[in-house]
Design a protein around this motif. Structure first.
Motif, PDB file in Angstrom:
ATOM      1  N   UNK A 105      87.485 -13.649  87.486  1.00 24.57           N
ATOM      2  CA  UNK A 105      86.035 -13.570  87.292  1.00 24.57           C
ATOM      3  C   UNK A 105      85.694 -13.288  85.829  1.00 24.57           C
ATOM      4  N   UNK A 106      86.433 -12.367  85.227  1.00 25.71           N
ATOM      5  CA  UNK A 106      86.207 -12.041  83.811  1.00 25.71           C
ATOM      6  C   UNK A 106      86.554 -13.220  82.909  1.00 25.71           C
ATOM      7  N   UNK A 107      87.557 -13.974  83.307  1.00 28.64           N
ATOM      8  CA  UNK A 107      87.963 -15.128  82.518  1.00 28.64           C
ATOM      9  C   UNK A 107      86.831 -16.138  82.403  1.00 28.64           C
ATOM     10  N   UNK A 108      86.127 -16.390  83.517  1.00 32.03           N
ATOM     11  CA  UNK A 108      85.030 -17.353  83.498  1.00 32.03           C
ATOM     12  C   UNK A 108      83.829 -16.801  82.730  1.00 32.03           C
ATOM     13  N   UNK A 109      83.585 -15.514  82.837  1.00 31.28           N
ATOM     14  CA  UNK A 109      82.447 -14.912  82.137  1.00 31.28           C
ATOM     15  C   UNK A 109      82.648 -14.947  80.620  1.00 31.28           C
ATOM     16  N   UNK A 110      83.869 -14.772  80.195  1.00 31.85           N
ATOM     17  CA  UNK A 110      84.155 -14.702  78.764  1.00 31.85           C
ATOM     18  C   UNK A 110      84.493 -16.051  78.150  1.00 31.85           C
ATOM     19  N   UNK A 111      84.539 -17.095  78.970  1.00 34.37           N
ATOM     20  CA  UNK A 111      84.926 -18.415  78.464  1.00 34.37           C
ATOM     21  C   UNK A 111      83.867 -18.969  77.523  1.00 34.37           C
ATOM     22  N   UNK A 112      84.305 -19.607  76.472  1.00 36.62           N
ATOM     23  CA  UNK A 112      83.399 -20.257  75.530  1.00 36.62           C
ATOM     24  C   UNK A 112      82.894 -21.564  76.121  1.00 36.62           C
ATOM     25  N   UNK A 117      84.981 -27.742  80.797  1.00 39.26           N
ATOM     26  CA  UNK A 117      84.887 -29.160  81.167  1.00 39.26           C
ATOM     27  C   UNK A 117      84.256 -29.228  82.554  1.00 39.26           C
ATOM     28  N   UNK A 118      83.374 -30.149  82.765  1.00 36.43           N
ATOM     29  CA  UNK A 118      82.746 -30.221  84.089  1.00 36.43           C
ATOM     30  C   UNK A 118      82.505 -31.656  84.527  1.00 36.43           C
ATOM     31  N   UNK A 119      82.504 -31.837  85.835  1.00 35.83           N
ATOM     32  CA  UNK A 119      82.220 -33.129  86.463  1.00 35.83           C
ATOM     33  C   UNK A 119      81.217 -32.897  87.582  1.00 35.83           C
ATOM     34  N   UNK A 120      80.159 -33.697  87.594  1.00 39.42           N
ATOM     35  CA  UNK A 120      79.121 -33.557  88.606  1.00 39.42           C
ATOM     36  C   UNK A 120      79.261 -34.646  89.662  1.00 39.42           C
ATOM     37  N   UNK A 121      79.062 -34.239  90.902  1.00 40.28           N
ATOM     38  CA  UNK A 121      79.149 -35.167  92.031  1.00 40.28           C
ATOM     39  C   UNK A 121      77.910 -35.011  92.901  1.00 40.28           C
TER      40      UNK A 121
END
Length: 225
Positions: A105-112, A117-121
Protein backbone atom coordinates in the motif's frame (compact mmCIF):
# COMPACT_ATOMS: atom_id res chain seq x y z
CA UNK A 1 8.51 20.13 -19.34
CA UNK A 2 6.56 17.25 -17.80
CA UNK A 3 7.73 13.73 -18.30
CA UNK A 4 5.30 11.52 -20.28
CA UNK A 5 4.08 8.25 -18.83
CA UNK A 6 5.76 5.01 -19.78
CA UNK A 7 4.03 2.63 -22.19
CA UNK A 8 2.40 -0.39 -20.59
CA UNK A 9 4.95 -3.14 -20.06
CA UNK A 10 2.44 -5.90 -19.50
CA UNK A 11 0.55 -7.65 -22.26
CA UNK A 12 -3.12 -7.56 -21.29
CA UNK A 13 -5.64 -9.99 -22.74
CA UNK A 14 -8.21 -8.84 -23.69
CA UNK A 15 -6.44 -5.56 -24.46
CA UNK A 16 -9.32 -3.09 -24.73
CA UNK A 17 -12.57 -4.40 -23.28
CA UNK A 18 -13.87 -6.88 -20.73
CA UNK A 19 -16.89 -8.85 -21.90
CA UNK A 20 -19.61 -10.16 -19.60
CA UNK A 21 -22.16 -12.56 -21.05
CA UNK A 22 -25.58 -12.76 -19.39
CA UNK A 23 -28.06 -13.57 -18.09
CA UNK A 24 -27.08 -11.34 -15.19
CA UNK A 25 -29.23 -12.85 -12.46
CA UNK A 26 -26.17 -14.67 -11.12
CA UNK A 27 -22.50 -13.77 -10.78
CA UNK A 28 -20.85 -13.50 -14.21
CA UNK A 29 -17.07 -13.94 -14.36
CA UNK A 30 -14.66 -12.66 -16.98
CA UNK A 31 -10.90 -13.28 -17.01
CA UNK A 32 -7.99 -10.91 -17.57
CA UNK A 33 -4.54 -12.25 -18.37
CA UNK A 34 -1.50 -10.20 -17.40
CA UNK A 35 1.73 -11.35 -19.05
CA UNK A 36 5.13 -9.87 -18.23
CA UNK A 37 7.53 -10.15 -21.20
CA UNK A 38 10.23 -8.07 -19.51
CA UNK A 39 13.21 -9.15 -17.43
CA UNK A 40 11.96 -7.32 -14.35
CA UNK A 41 9.23 -8.08 -11.84
CA UNK A 42 6.16 -5.88 -12.24
CA UNK A 43 3.57 -5.01 -9.62
CA UNK A 44 -0.02 -4.34 -10.66
CA UNK A 45 -3.29 -2.97 -9.33
CA UNK A 46 -6.77 -3.34 -10.92
CA UNK A 47 -9.18 -0.43 -10.45
CA UNK A 48 -12.81 0.06 -11.53
CA UNK A 49 -15.26 2.93 -11.70
CA UNK A 50 -17.92 0.73 -10.05
CA UNK A 51 -16.23 -1.05 -7.10
CA UNK A 52 -19.58 -2.12 -5.59
CA UNK A 53 -20.53 -3.97 -8.75
CA UNK A 54 -17.42 -6.10 -9.09
CA UNK A 55 -15.24 -8.47 -7.14
CA UNK A 56 -11.67 -8.72 -8.51
CA UNK A 57 -9.36 -11.56 -7.45
CA UNK A 58 -6.51 -10.80 -7.12
CA UNK A 59 -6.92 -7.05 -7.37
CA UNK A 60 -3.19 -6.41 -6.85
CA UNK A 61 0.08 -8.29 -6.74
CA UNK A 62 3.17 -9.11 -8.78
CA UNK A 63 3.83 -10.57 -12.19
CA UNK A 64 7.22 -12.20 -12.33
CA UNK A 65 9.44 -11.95 -15.38
CA UNK A 66 8.15 -14.06 -18.30
CA UNK A 67 5.14 -15.11 -16.20
CA UNK A 68 1.37 -14.75 -16.54
CA UNK A 69 -1.26 -13.96 -13.89
CA UNK A 70 -4.98 -14.61 -14.38
CA UNK A 71 -7.37 -12.06 -12.89
CA UNK A 72 -11.00 -13.06 -12.22
CA UNK A 73 -13.42 -10.16 -12.60
CA UNK A 74 -16.80 -11.10 -11.11
CA UNK A 75 -19.83 -9.00 -11.97
CA UNK A 76 -22.43 -9.16 -9.20
CA UNK A 77 -26.11 -9.87 -10.08
CA UNK A 78 -27.96 -6.70 -11.01
CA UNK A 79 -31.22 -5.32 -12.29
CA UNK A 80 -30.60 -1.66 -12.97
CA UNK A 81 -30.60 1.08 -15.58
CA UNK A 82 -28.59 -0.08 -18.64
CA UNK A 83 -27.26 3.47 -19.03
CA UNK A 84 -25.43 3.08 -15.75
CA UNK A 85 -23.58 0.05 -17.13
CA UNK A 86 -22.14 2.14 -19.95
CA UNK A 87 -20.10 4.05 -17.40
CA UNK A 88 -18.30 0.95 -16.09
CA UNK A 89 -14.60 0.89 -16.87
CA UNK A 90 -11.45 -0.80 -15.59
CA UNK A 91 -7.85 0.30 -15.37
CA UNK A 92 -4.80 -1.92 -14.93
CA UNK A 93 -2.10 0.17 -13.30
CA UNK A 94 1.46 -1.16 -13.17
CA UNK A 95 5.05 -0.23 -12.34
CA UNK A 96 8.35 -2.01 -12.08
CA UNK A 97 8.76 -3.49 -8.60
CA UNK A 98 11.74 -2.61 -6.41
CA UNK A 99 14.03 -5.35 -5.16
CA UNK A 100 12.34 -5.44 -1.76
CA UNK A 101 8.75 -4.58 -0.94
CA UNK A 102 7.67 -4.36 2.70
CA UNK A 103 4.39 -2.50 2.34
CA UNK A 104 2.46 -2.74 -0.94
CA UNK A 105 0.00 0.00 0.00
CA UNK A 106 2.82 2.40 0.87
CA UNK A 107 4.60 1.51 -2.35
CA UNK A 108 1.65 2.70 -4.44
CA UNK A 109 1.17 5.86 -2.36
CA UNK A 110 4.80 6.86 -2.72
CA UNK A 111 5.12 5.96 -6.40
CA UNK A 112 6.01 8.75 -8.79
CA UNK A 113 3.39 9.40 -11.52
CA UNK A 114 6.18 9.13 -14.08
CA UNK A 115 6.81 5.52 -13.00
CA UNK A 116 3.20 4.45 -13.40
CA UNK A 117 1.89 2.65 -16.47
CA UNK A 118 -1.81 2.13 -17.04
CA UNK A 119 -4.22 0.53 -19.49
CA UNK A 120 -7.93 1.33 -19.61
CA UNK A 121 -10.58 -1.19 -20.56
CA UNK A 122 -14.28 -0.64 -21.13
CA UNK A 123 -16.99 -3.10 -20.15
CA UNK A 124 -19.20 -4.84 -22.70
CA UNK A 125 -22.38 -6.65 -21.67
CA UNK A 126 -23.81 -9.35 -23.94
CA UNK A 127 -27.11 -11.16 -23.67
CA UNK A 128 -27.07 -14.90 -24.48
CA UNK A 129 -28.08 -15.78 -28.05
CA UNK A 130 -31.14 -17.76 -26.96
CA UNK A 131 -32.58 -14.61 -25.37
CA UNK A 132 -31.72 -12.38 -28.32
CA UNK A 133 -33.12 -14.74 -30.95
CA UNK A 134 -36.26 -15.76 -29.06
CA UNK A 135 -39.50 -15.52 -31.05
CA UNK A 136 -42.79 -15.23 -29.21
CA UNK A 137 -45.43 -17.24 -31.06
CA UNK A 138 -49.16 -16.99 -30.51
CA UNK A 139 -50.50 -20.43 -29.57
CA UNK A 140 -52.94 -21.85 -32.11
CA UNK A 141 -56.50 -22.61 -31.06
CA UNK A 142 -57.39 -26.29 -31.53
CA UNK A 143 -59.86 -26.76 -34.38
CA UNK A 144 -60.79 -30.37 -33.77
CA UNK A 145 -61.21 -32.91 -31.02
CA UNK A 146 -57.99 -34.61 -32.12
CA UNK A 147 -56.07 -31.33 -31.53
CA UNK A 148 -57.50 -31.06 -28.04
CA UNK A 149 -56.71 -34.66 -27.29
CA UNK A 150 -53.17 -34.22 -28.58
CA UNK A 151 -52.47 -31.33 -26.19
CA UNK A 152 -54.36 -31.98 -22.93
CA UNK A 153 -54.41 -29.13 -20.44
CA UNK A 154 -53.50 -31.29 -17.49
CA UNK A 155 -50.86 -33.99 -17.64
CA UNK A 156 -52.63 -36.36 -15.28
CA UNK A 157 -56.11 -35.80 -16.76
CA UNK A 158 -54.69 -36.21 -20.27
CA UNK A 159 -53.14 -39.56 -19.38
CA UNK A 160 -56.37 -40.82 -17.85
CA UNK A 161 -58.35 -39.68 -20.87
CA UNK A 162 -55.90 -41.37 -23.23
CA UNK A 163 -56.25 -44.64 -21.31
CA UNK A 164 -60.04 -44.42 -21.46
CA UNK A 165 -60.00 -43.81 -25.18
CA UNK A 166 -57.71 -46.78 -25.75
CA UNK A 167 -60.00 -48.96 -23.65
CA UNK A 168 -63.00 -47.81 -25.69
CA UNK A 169 -61.27 -48.75 -28.93
CA UNK A 170 -60.41 -52.18 -27.53
CA UNK A 171 -64.01 -52.82 -26.40
CA UNK A 172 -65.34 -51.68 -29.76
CA UNK A 173 -63.02 -54.13 -31.52
CA UNK A 174 -64.00 -57.02 -29.26
CA UNK A 175 -67.65 -56.16 -29.60
CA UNK A 176 -67.36 -56.26 -33.40
CA UNK A 177 -65.65 -59.65 -33.22
CA UNK A 178 -68.37 -61.04 -30.91
CA UNK A 179 -71.07 -59.89 -33.30
CA UNK A 180 -69.31 -61.61 -36.16
CA UNK A 181 -68.91 -64.87 -34.22
CA UNK A 182 -72.53 -64.72 -33.04
CA UNK A 183 -73.74 -64.35 -36.61
CA UNK A 184 -71.71 -67.37 -37.65
CA UNK A 185 -73.01 -69.51 -34.78
CA UNK A 186 -76.61 -68.70 -35.56
CA UNK A 187 -76.34 -70.65 -38.80
CA UNK A 188 -74.84 -73.76 -37.16
CA UNK A 189 -76.97 -76.52 -35.48
CA UNK A 190 -76.38 -77.31 -31.80
CA UNK A 191 -74.79 -74.01 -31.15
CA UNK A 192 -77.63 -72.38 -29.22
CA UNK A 193 -75.87 -72.78 -25.84
CA UNK A 194 -72.68 -71.28 -27.12
CA UNK A 195 -74.67 -68.57 -28.82
CA UNK A 196 -76.49 -67.72 -25.60
CA UNK A 197 -73.17 -67.47 -23.74
CA UNK A 198 -71.71 -65.25 -26.41
CA UNK A 199 -74.87 -63.16 -26.45
CA UNK A 200 -74.67 -62.65 -22.69
CA UNK A 201 -71.00 -61.75 -22.98
CA UNK A 202 -71.82 -59.36 -25.77
CA UNK A 203 -74.47 -57.64 -23.63
CA UNK A 204 -71.98 -57.25 -20.80
CA UNK A 205 -69.44 -55.79 -23.19
CA UNK A 206 -72.04 -53.34 -24.50
CA UNK A 207 -72.90 -52.23 -20.95
CA UNK A 208 -69.22 -51.76 -20.15
CA UNK A 209 -68.73 -49.84 -23.39
CA UNK A 210 -71.62 -47.51 -22.53
CA UNK A 211 -70.21 -46.88 -19.05
CA UNK A 212 -66.77 -46.12 -20.45
CA UNK A 213 -68.25 -43.79 -23.06
CA UNK A 214 -70.18 -41.99 -20.31
CA UNK A 215 -67.03 -41.51 -18.20
CA UNK A 216 -65.12 -40.37 -21.29
CA UNK A 217 -67.73 -37.69 -22.02
CA UNK A 218 -67.56 -36.38 -18.44
CA UNK A 219 -63.75 -36.32 -18.46
CA UNK A 220 -63.54 -34.62 -21.84
CA UNK A 221 -66.01 -31.96 -20.70
CA UNK A 222 -63.92 -31.34 -17.56
CA UNK A 223 -60.72 -30.90 -19.56
CA UNK A 224 -62.24 -28.56 -22.13
CA UNK A 225 -63.96 -26.42 -19.48
Amino acid sequence: MSRSKQPQVLKIDPPQEIKFKGPFKDVVTSTLQLTNPSEKRVCFKVKTTAPRRYCVRPNSGFVESQATVNISVMLQPFDSDPNELLKHKFMVQTMFAPDAVDDMEALWKEASPADLMDSKLKCVFEQPEELVDIIIETPQTPTSTSDVMGTPQGGESGSELQSIMEECKRLQSENAKLKQVNEQLKGQPGSSGDGQDLLSQQKRMIIIFLLVAFVTGITLGYILS
